[in-house]
Motif scaffolding. Sequence first.
Motif, PDB file in Angstrom:
ATOM      1  N   ALA A 246       7.708 -36.624  64.939  1.00  0.00           N
ATOM      2  CA  ALA A 246       8.096 -35.610  65.925  1.00  0.00           C
ATOM      3  C   ALA A 246       9.605 -35.598  66.108  1.00  0.00           C
ATOM      4  O   ALA A 246      10.281 -36.630  66.018  1.00  0.00           O
ATOM      5  CB  ALA A 246       7.417 -35.866  67.269  1.00  0.00           C
ATOM      6  N   TYR A 247      10.100 -34.406  66.348  1.00  0.00           N
ATOM      7  CA  TYR A 247      11.488 -34.181  66.748  1.00  0.00           C
ATOM      8  C   TYR A 247      11.640 -34.698  68.171  1.00  0.00           C
ATOM      9  O   TYR A 247      10.811 -34.426  69.036  1.00  0.00           O
ATOM     10  CB  TYR A 247      11.747 -32.676  66.653  1.00  0.00           C
ATOM     11  N   PHE A 248      12.703 -35.443  68.448  1.00  0.00           N
ATOM     12  CA  PHE A 248      12.890 -36.073  69.760  1.00  0.00           C
ATOM     13  C   PHE A 248      14.301 -35.786  70.260  1.00  0.00           C
ATOM     14  O   PHE A 248      15.255 -36.433  69.854  1.00  0.00           O
ATOM     15  CB  PHE A 248      12.657 -37.581  69.634  1.00  0.00           C
ATOM     16  N   ARG A 249      14.402 -34.801  71.132  1.00  0.00           N
ATOM     17  CA  ARG A 249      15.691 -34.381  71.679  1.00  0.00           C
ATOM     18  C   ARG A 249      15.767 -34.755  73.152  1.00  0.00           C
ATOM     19  O   ARG A 249      14.913 -34.354  73.940  1.00  0.00           O
ATOM     20  CB  ARG A 249      15.834 -32.869  71.501  1.00  0.00           C
ATOM     21  N   PHE A 250      16.778 -35.542  73.501  1.00  0.00           N
ATOM     22  CA  PHE A 250      16.953 -35.901  74.910  1.00  0.00           C
ATOM     23  C   PHE A 250      18.422 -35.740  75.298  1.00  0.00           C
ATOM     24  O   PHE A 250      19.313 -35.825  74.455  1.00  0.00           O
ATOM     25  CB  PHE A 250      16.446 -37.319  75.202  1.00  0.00           C
ATOM     26  N   ALA A 251      18.652 -35.498  76.583  1.00  0.00           N
ATOM     27  CA  ALA A 251      19.961 -35.033  77.040  1.00  0.00           C
ATOM     28  C   ALA A 251      20.968 -36.153  77.279  1.00  0.00           C
ATOM     29  O   ALA A 251      22.176 -35.945  77.121  1.00  0.00           O
ATOM     30  CB  ALA A 251      19.798 -34.218  78.325  1.00  0.00           C
ATOM     31  N   GLN A 252      20.496 -37.345  77.689  1.00  0.00           N
ATOM     32  CA  GLN A 252      21.421 -38.414  78.050  1.00  0.00           C
ATOM     33  C   GLN A 252      20.988 -39.735  77.427  1.00  0.00           C
ATOM     34  O   GLN A 252      19.798 -40.038  77.374  1.00  0.00           O
ATOM     35  CB  GLN A 252      21.490 -38.575  79.579  1.00  0.00           C
TER      36      GLN A 252
ATOM     37  N   LEU B  46       7.783 -43.762  76.444  1.00  0.00           N
ATOM     38  CA  LEU B  46       7.320 -42.437  76.857  1.00  0.00           C
ATOM     39  C   LEU B  46       7.137 -41.518  75.656  1.00  0.00           C
ATOM     40  O   LEU B  46       6.145 -40.787  75.555  1.00  0.00           O
ATOM     41  CB  LEU B  46       8.320 -41.826  77.844  1.00  0.00           C
ATOM     42  N   TYR B  47       8.071 -41.576  74.738  1.00  0.00           N
ATOM     43  CA  TYR B  47       7.969 -40.790  73.499  1.00  0.00           C
ATOM     44  C   TYR B  47       6.692 -41.158  72.744  1.00  0.00           C
ATOM     45  O   TYR B  47       5.933 -40.287  72.301  1.00  0.00           O
ATOM     46  CB  TYR B  47       9.215 -41.065  72.654  1.00  0.00           C
ATOM     47  N   GLY B  48       6.417 -42.452  72.605  1.00  0.00           N
ATOM     48  CA  GLY B  48       5.217 -42.896  71.915  1.00  0.00           C
ATOM     49  C   GLY B  48       3.944 -42.474  72.624  1.00  0.00           C
ATOM     50  O   GLY B  48       2.961 -42.072  71.989  1.00  0.00           O
ATOM     51  N   GLN B  49       3.960 -42.512  73.952  1.00  0.00           N
ATOM     52  CA  GLN B  49       2.790 -42.104  74.724  1.00  0.00           C
ATOM     53  C   GLN B  49       2.472 -40.629  74.517  1.00  0.00           C
ATOM     54  O   GLN B  49       1.307 -40.245  74.378  1.00  0.00           O
ATOM     55  CB  GLN B  49       3.020 -42.388  76.206  1.00  0.00           C
ATOM     56  N   VAL B  50       3.515 -39.806  74.472  1.00  0.00           N
ATOM     57  CA  VAL B  50       3.304 -38.376  74.256  1.00  0.00           C
ATOM     58  C   VAL B  50       2.718 -38.135  72.866  1.00  0.00           C
ATOM     59  O   VAL B  50       1.766 -37.363  72.694  1.00  0.00           O
ATOM     60  CB  VAL B  50       4.624 -37.591  74.439  1.00  0.00           C
ATOM     61  N   LEU B  51       3.274 -38.815  71.862  1.00  0.00           N
ATOM     62  CA  LEU B  51       2.779 -38.635  70.497  1.00  0.00           C
ATOM     63  C   LEU B  51       1.341 -39.096  70.345  1.00  0.00           C
ATOM     64  O   LEU B  51       0.552 -38.490  69.608  1.00  0.00           O
ATOM     65  CB  LEU B  51       3.662 -39.408  69.510  1.00  0.00           C
TER      66      LEU B  51
ATOM     67  N   GLU C  38       2.493 -30.730  71.756  1.00  0.00           N
ATOM     68  CA  GLU C  38       3.399 -30.360  70.663  1.00  0.00           C
ATOM     69  C   GLU C  38       4.785 -29.976  71.146  1.00  0.00           C
ATOM     70  O   GLU C  38       5.764 -30.228  70.466  1.00  0.00           O
ATOM     71  CB  GLU C  38       2.797 -29.209  69.851  1.00  0.00           C
ATOM     72  N   THR C  39       4.902 -29.350  72.319  1.00  0.00           N
ATOM     73  CA  THR C  39       6.206 -28.908  72.791  1.00  0.00           C
ATOM     74  C   THR C  39       6.310 -29.054  74.289  1.00  0.00           C
ATOM     75  O   THR C  39       5.419 -28.605  75.024  1.00  0.00           O
ATOM     76  CB  THR C  39       6.472 -27.430  72.421  1.00  0.00           C
ATOM     77  N   ILE C  40       7.381 -29.673  74.741  1.00  0.00           N
ATOM     78  CA  ILE C  40       7.791 -29.656  76.137  1.00  0.00           C
ATOM     79  C   ILE C  40       9.264 -29.278  76.136  1.00  0.00           C
ATOM     80  O   ILE C  40      10.075 -29.982  75.539  1.00  0.00           O
ATOM     81  CB  ILE C  40       7.624 -31.022  76.827  1.00  0.00           C
ATOM     82  N   LYS C  41       9.604 -28.156  76.727  1.00  0.00           N
ATOM     83  CA  LYS C  41      10.987 -27.688  76.672  1.00  0.00           C
ATOM     84  C   LYS C  41      11.386 -27.116  78.015  1.00  0.00           C
ATOM     85  O   LYS C  41      10.716 -26.247  78.553  1.00  0.00           O
ATOM     86  CB  LYS C  41      11.155 -26.640  75.567  1.00  0.00           C
ATOM     87  N   ARG C  42      12.490 -27.617  78.538  1.00  0.00           N
ATOM     88  CA  ARG C  42      12.988 -27.126  79.825  1.00  0.00           C
ATOM     89  C   ARG C  42      13.594 -25.729  79.673  1.00  0.00           C
ATOM     90  O   ARG C  42      14.264 -25.452  78.674  1.00  0.00           O
ATOM     91  CB  ARG C  42      14.047 -28.064  80.388  1.00  0.00           C
TER      92      ARG C  42
END
Length: 202
Positions: A164-170, A184-189, A196-200
């Motif tokens: 998965a693509y993993f984009r985080f802001a800070q 958290l990333y692993g839990q989502v996967l 598949e997508t969570i985007k603000r």
Amino acid sequence: MITVFFDFLCPFAWRGLELAEMLRVGDGLGFELLHFSLEQHNHPENAQNRFEPVWWIHQQPTEQTRGLLALLGSLAAKQQGPECHRHFVLELFRAHHRDKLPLQEVQTLKTAAERAGLDLPRFEYDLQHNDALLREELKEEISDACRVKAFGTPTFVLETGDAAYFRFAQMPETLEKARALWDLYGQVLNSEARIETIKRPR
């Protein structure tokens, strides 16, 4: 071993690699660093099928691209071993995104190589004289990215095969926060919800 595909053009990939380094040093996680080209993936000639490209960045003149020289420089550093490569990758990301040095200039690559403690004459030789070898290696790594259908950087491929693509802001400020972010990333996967997508919104 966790695989991470990255492109020096991308600031999110920089954060991903810095996170990986925190987890490597703090928790002993192993990461294999492989190259990806956003420039190739997003090229108009590849619009019909971006995972079976007809326009390949490794076939282009370096002066006609934004990111090829940096990718080849990274592969030249890789000839000195994975530890040298890891240091070089981080230093080139920092040189470009933190210090605002241009990726298209050989001097920027030399600066990163010096900061990473590489054998500079060997690095310069590999970059200048092993061009065909480096380009072929780049093609193989980007082909691997196409097989897992990577579309952005950083893309992590876990030992389970999940990618998965993993984009985080800070960037997390501490190892504890880095662990929490990675968990958290692993839990989502691994969630049965198959998110598949969570985007603000912006």
